[in-house]
Scaffold this motif. Structure first.
Motif, PDB file in Angstrom:
ATOM      1  N   MET A 165      59.266  39.665  62.981  1.00  0.00           N
ATOM      2  CA  MET A 165      59.336  38.854  64.195  1.00  0.00           C
ATOM      3  C   MET A 165      59.337  39.655  65.492  1.00  0.00           C
ATOM      4  O   MET A 165      59.220  39.075  66.576  1.00  0.00           O
ATOM      5  N   ALA A 166      59.492  40.963  65.441  1.00  0.00           N
ATOM      6  CA  ALA A 166      59.446  41.782  66.656  1.00  0.00           C
ATOM      7  C   ALA A 166      59.080  43.207  66.246  1.00  0.00           C
ATOM      8  O   ALA A 166      59.458  43.656  65.173  1.00  0.00           O
ATOM      9  N   PRO A 167      58.335  43.905  67.088  1.00  0.00           N
ATOM     10  CA  PRO A 167      57.971  43.533  68.462  1.00  0.00           C
ATOM     11  C   PRO A 167      56.745  42.624  68.568  1.00  0.00           C
ATOM     12  O   PRO A 167      56.436  42.138  69.653  1.00  0.00           O
ATOM     13  N   TYR A 168      56.022  42.428  67.469  1.00  0.00           N
ATOM     14  CA  TYR A 168      54.817  41.605  67.516  1.00  0.00           C
ATOM     15  C   TYR A 168      54.960  40.431  66.561  1.00  0.00           C
ATOM     16  O   TYR A 168      54.601  40.524  65.390  1.00  0.00           O
ATOM     17  N   PRO A 169      55.506  39.314  67.045  1.00  0.00           N
ATOM     18  CA  PRO A 169      55.738  38.162  66.162  1.00  0.00           C
ATOM     19  C   PRO A 169      54.432  37.512  65.731  1.00  0.00           C
ATOM     20  O   PRO A 169      53.407  37.625  66.421  1.00  0.00           O
ATOM     21  N   PRO A 170      54.453  36.848  64.592  1.00  0.00           N
ATOM     22  CA  PRO A 170      53.258  36.120  64.159  1.00  0.00           C
ATOM     23  C   PRO A 170      53.006  34.929  65.074  1.00  0.00           C
ATOM     24  O   PRO A 170      53.910  34.460  65.780  1.00  0.00           O
ATOM     25  N   ASN A 171      51.782  34.454  65.080  1.00  0.00           N
ATOM     26  CA  ASN A 171      51.499  33.219  65.783  1.00  0.00           C
ATOM     27  C   ASN A 171      52.175  32.075  65.034  1.00  0.00           C
ATOM     28  O   ASN A 171      52.322  32.131  63.808  1.00  0.00           O
ATOM     29  N   PRO A 172      52.604  31.030  65.742  1.00  0.00           N
ATOM     30  CA  PRO A 172      53.296  29.930  65.070  1.00  0.00           C
ATOM     31  C   PRO A 172      52.537  29.386  63.867  1.00  0.00           C
ATOM     32  O   PRO A 172      53.140  29.072  62.833  1.00  0.00           O
ATOM     33  N   GLU A 173      51.212  29.305  63.967  1.00  0.00           N
ATOM     34  CA  GLU A 173      50.431  28.744  62.865  1.00  0.00           C
ATOM     35  C   GLU A 173      50.394  29.660  61.636  1.00  0.00           C
ATOM     36  O   GLU A 173      49.990  29.218  60.551  1.00  0.00           O
ATOM     37  N   GLU A 174      50.817  30.917  61.793  1.00  0.00           N
ATOM     38  CA  GLU A 174      50.868  31.827  60.646  1.00  0.00           C
ATOM     39  C   GLU A 174      52.147  31.658  59.828  1.00  0.00           C
ATOM     40  O   GLU A 174      52.238  32.139  58.706  1.00  0.00           O
ATOM     41  N   LEU A 175      53.145  30.981  60.398  1.00  0.00           N
ATOM     42  CA  LEU A 175      54.411  30.758  59.714  1.00  0.00           C
ATOM     43  C   LEU A 175      54.292  29.573  58.761  1.00  0.00           C
ATOM     44  O   LEU A 175      53.472  28.675  58.973  1.00  0.00           O
ATOM     45  N   PRO A 176      55.108  29.543  57.690  1.00  0.00           N
ATOM     46  CA  PRO A 176      55.096  28.388  56.799  1.00  0.00           C
ATOM     47  C   PRO A 176      55.402  27.113  57.578  1.00  0.00           C
ATOM     48  O   PRO A 176      56.321  27.076  58.396  1.00  0.00           O
ATOM     49  N   ALA A 177      54.621  26.066  57.320  1.00  0.00           N
ATOM     50  CA  ALA A 177      54.792  24.816  58.063  1.00  0.00           C
ATOM     51  C   ALA A 177      56.197  24.255  57.905  1.00  0.00           C
ATOM     52  O   ALA A 177      56.759  23.693  58.854  1.00  0.00           O
ATOM     53  N   ALA A 178      56.789  24.425  56.730  1.00  0.00           N
ATOM     54  CA  ALA A 178      58.138  23.897  56.478  1.00  0.00           C
ATOM     55  C   ALA A 178      59.184  24.563  57.346  1.00  0.00           C
ATOM     56  O   ALA A 178      60.256  23.999  57.586  1.00  0.00           O
ATOM     57  N   CYS A 179      58.902  25.772  57.826  1.00  0.00           N
ATOM     58  CA  CYS A 179      59.869  26.520  58.643  1.00  0.00           C
ATOM     59  C   CYS A 179      59.583  26.357  60.124  1.00  0.00           C
ATOM     60  O   CYS A 179      60.244  26.979  60.952  1.00  0.00           O
ATOM     61  N   ARG A 180      58.598  25.530  60.447  1.00  0.00           N
ATOM     62  CA  ARG A 180      58.206  25.392  61.845  1.00  0.00           C
ATOM     63  C   ARG A 180      58.672  24.063  62.405  1.00  0.00           C
ATOM     64  O   ARG A 180      57.991  23.448  63.211  1.00  0.00           O
ATOM     65  N   TYR A 181      59.834  23.621  61.984  1.00  0.00           N
ATOM     66  CA  TYR A 181      60.378  22.379  62.528  1.00  0.00           C
ATOM     67  C   TYR A 181      60.525  22.539  64.032  1.00  0.00           C
ATOM     68  O   TYR A 181      61.169  23.472  64.512  1.00  0.00           O
ATOM     69  N   LEU A 182      59.936  21.641  64.774  1.00  0.00           N
ATOM     70  CA  LEU A 182      59.954  21.754  66.230  1.00  0.00           C
ATOM     71  C   LEU A 182      61.086  20.917  66.805  1.00  0.00           C
ATOM     72  O   LEU A 182      60.998  19.698  66.916  1.00  0.00           O
ATOM     73  N   MET A 183      62.197  21.599  67.138  1.00  0.00           N
ATOM     74  CA  MET A 183      63.319  20.888  67.742  1.00  0.00           C
ATOM     75  C   MET A 183      63.061  20.718  69.237  1.00  0.00           C
ATOM     76  O   MET A 183      62.209  21.404  69.816  1.00  0.00           O
ATOM     77  N   LYS A 184      63.787  19.826  69.869  1.00  0.00           N
ATOM     78  CA  LYS A 184      63.605  19.579  71.302  1.00  0.00           C
ATOM     79  C   LYS A 184      64.774  20.134  72.098  1.00  0.00           C
ATOM     80  O   LYS A 184      65.922  20.047  71.674  1.00  0.00           O
ATOM     81  N   ASP A 185      64.452  20.743  73.240  1.00  0.00           N
ATOM     82  CA  ASP A 185      65.516  21.223  74.115  1.00  0.00           C
ATOM     83  C   ASP A 185      65.898  20.123  75.106  1.00  0.00           C
ATOM     84  O   ASP A 185      65.466  18.972  74.985  1.00  0.00           O
ATOM     85  N   LEU A 186      66.725  20.462  76.085  1.00  0.00           N
ATOM     86  CA  LEU A 186      67.213  19.458  77.035  1.00  0.00           C
ATOM     87  C   LEU A 186      66.082  18.846  77.860  1.00  0.00           C
ATOM     88  O   LEU A 186      66.210  17.740  78.386  1.00  0.00           O
ATOM     89  N   LEU A 187      64.980  19.561  77.978  1.00  0.00           N
ATOM     90  CA  LEU A 187      63.840  19.052  78.743  1.00  0.00           C
ATOM     91  C   LEU A 187      62.822  18.379  77.837  1.00  0.00           C
ATOM     92  O   LEU A 187      61.701  18.079  78.255  1.00  0.00           O
ATOM     93  N   SER A 188      63.213  18.180  76.564  1.00  0.00           N
ATOM     94  CA  SER A 188      62.343  17.551  75.561  1.00  0.00           C
ATOM     95  C   SER A 188      61.115  18.384  75.238  1.00  0.00           C
ATOM     96  O   SER A 188      60.125  17.871  74.723  1.00  0.00           O
ATOM     97  N   ALA A 189      61.148  19.675  75.564  1.00  0.00           N
ATOM     98  CA  ALA A 189      60.057  20.557  75.163  1.00  0.00           C
ATOM     99  C   ALA A 189      60.196  20.859  73.676  1.00  0.00           C
ATOM    100  O   ALA A 189      61.294  20.951  73.149  1.00  0.00           O
ATOM    101  N   ARG A 190      59.073  20.998  72.997  1.00  0.00           N
ATOM    102  CA  ARG A 190      59.086  21.262  71.563  1.00  0.00           C
ATOM    103  C   ARG A 190      59.205  22.768  71.313  1.00  0.00           C
ATOM    104  O   ARG A 190      58.455  23.555  71.881  1.00  0.00           O
ATOM    105  N   ILE A 191      60.173  23.145  70.489  1.00  0.00           N
ATOM    106  CA  ILE A 191      60.468  24.558  70.259  1.00  0.00           C
ATOM    107  C   ILE A 191      60.330  24.867  68.773  1.00  0.00           C
ATOM    108  O   ILE A 191      60.868  24.164  67.926  1.00  0.00           O
ATOM    109  N   ASP A 192      59.564  25.915  68.453  1.00  0.00           N
ATOM    110  CA  ASP A 192      59.443  26.348  67.074  1.00  0.00           C
ATOM    111  C   ASP A 192      60.745  27.022  66.661  1.00  0.00           C
ATOM    112  O   ASP A 192      61.153  28.020  67.260  1.00  0.00           O
TER     113      ASP A 192
END
Length: 384
Positions: A165-192
């Motif tokens: 994950m550092a210093p060069y993290p994978p692109n979100p689409e390279e991660l397993p879909a099951a681990c990419r649950y997109l939670m929402k922050d206080l501004l309702s932005a979607r966060i991987d």
């Protein structure tokens, strides 16, 4: 918690071909969880620990002991509390090699979703998980059972998928879909969640390295200046329920080969730390993260044995699956570095000469991986 029992006795078949059984198991790409899902009642022989390990397990009392808990709240605002935290960190790092942190700045919701993401990965159908199953450590996402499967005396009752994950993290689409649950922050932005959790652990790590540097009597930026916080590997472990936990281990006793490890564990527990020749249970504390000193910070090729990298293990359990997320600072990396590490000059004197030769992270980790878990302490190879 697993209990020791004399009811299960390991039997060795006369026609046992360990190499063939290891290969057959590995080629299923189903992992330990695949065995459990298939309904096995007895663990395969490749997982049965050697008699000497089983004998030691039978004679060890699992003593409950709370490793130091350190409250990081307001450490930048209250000078007296800051000093108290430094003193506690120094004591914990020199005495136990382990401590827990609370009020560390990572929301409980993020901790929970990270565990849920790991759990969702392992609950997927085997055919879905197989696409990530590999022993090629140049891949950004690696899923398998036991990195040392073919050279360890016995396999551990554990599956793992890890991401660099550092210093060069994978692109979100390279991660397993099951681990990419997109939670929402206080501004309702979607966060991987996996990327967000890694970012927050990186921030926490930088803070911890600053505090540990002060505990060594150095300026707070010293450990980050030499790159201790640059690389992060996130490993999501699954320890399925075990029908014969007294015959195997979730993770053989070992030390971690990086600088620092930050562990998130679920409610089941199973982690034990070796302290004064006794295995100490480390029960889960809601909202807390467990931190332990790695070999590179002991040898330290940094602290010259001032801090301790302590042996620990995970016991197998009839309850499960247990899920944990271990974040390793400066362990494996897809981008090798020629940077040399050696005991810090400011900590050396005639009475405290360097105890270890200089080395690179790559050399140290390569040697560590070649030896697998358990066995002779890896630091001895780098002693002067």
């Amino acid at each position: 918690m697993a209990t020791n029992s004399s009811e299960s006795t390991p039997t060795i078949e006369s026609n046992y071909d360990r190499v063939s059984e290891l290969k057959a198991f590995d080629e299923t790409k189903a992992g330990v969880k695949g065995l459990v899902d298939a309904g096995i009642q007895k663990i395969p022989q490749i997982f049965i620990q050697p008699p000497d390990i089983l004998a030691k397990n039978a004679n060890i009392k699992n003593t409950h002991f709370i490793i130091p808990v350190i409250n990081l709240e307001s450490i930048d605002k209250d000078p007296s509390h800051h000093k108290e935290v430094i003193d506690k960190l120094r004591y914990a790092s020199e005495t136990y090699g382990f401590f827990q942190v609370v009020n560390h700045g990572i929301p409980v919701s993020v901790l929970g979703e990270m565990l849920n993401g790991a759990r969702r990965f392992y609950e997927q159908d085997t055919e879905v998980k197989k696409q990530f199953y590999t022993r090629d450590m140049t891949r950004k996402v690696v899923y398998n059972t036991n990195f040392d499967l073919y050279n360890a005396p016995a396999a551990n009752w554990r599956d793992t998928f890890l991401c660099f994950m550092a210093p060069y993290p994978p692109n979100p689409e390279e991660l397993p879909a099951a681990c990419r649950y997109l939670m929402k922050d206080l501004l309702s932005a979607r966060i991987d969640i996996q990327i967000e959790y890694s970012k927050q652990v990186m921030r926490l790590g930088s803070s911890l390295f600053g505090l540990l540097a002060e505990a060594l009597g150095l300026k707070s930026s010293h450990l980050t200046d030499i790159g201790c916080n640059e690389r992060l590997t996130v490993a999501c472990h699954c320890y399925p329920q075990c029908p014969q936990p007294e015959l195997t281990l979730g993770a053989t006793k070992h030390t971690d080969d990086g600088f620092l490890t930050v562990l998130l564990q679920d409610r089941i527990g199973g982690l034990q730390v070796l302290h004064q020749n006794q295995w100490i249970d480390v029960p889960p504390v809601p909202g807390a993260l467990i931190v332990n000193i790695g070999d590179l910070l002991q040898a330290s090729l940094i602290s010259n044995d001032k801090f301790k990298s302590v042996e620990h293990r995970v016991v197998a359990n009839q309850e499960g699956p247990r899920v944990s997320v271990a974040c390793f600072f400066s362990a494996l990396s897809l981008m090798p570095s020629s940077k040399l590490y050696a005991p810090i000059e400011e900590l050396l004197s005639e009475d405290n000469p360097p105890k270890y030769r200089e080395t690179t992270v790559e050399e140290f980790v390569s040697y560590s991986c070649s030896k697998g878990l358990g066995g002779v302490p890896r630091l001895l190879h780098f002693k002067l």
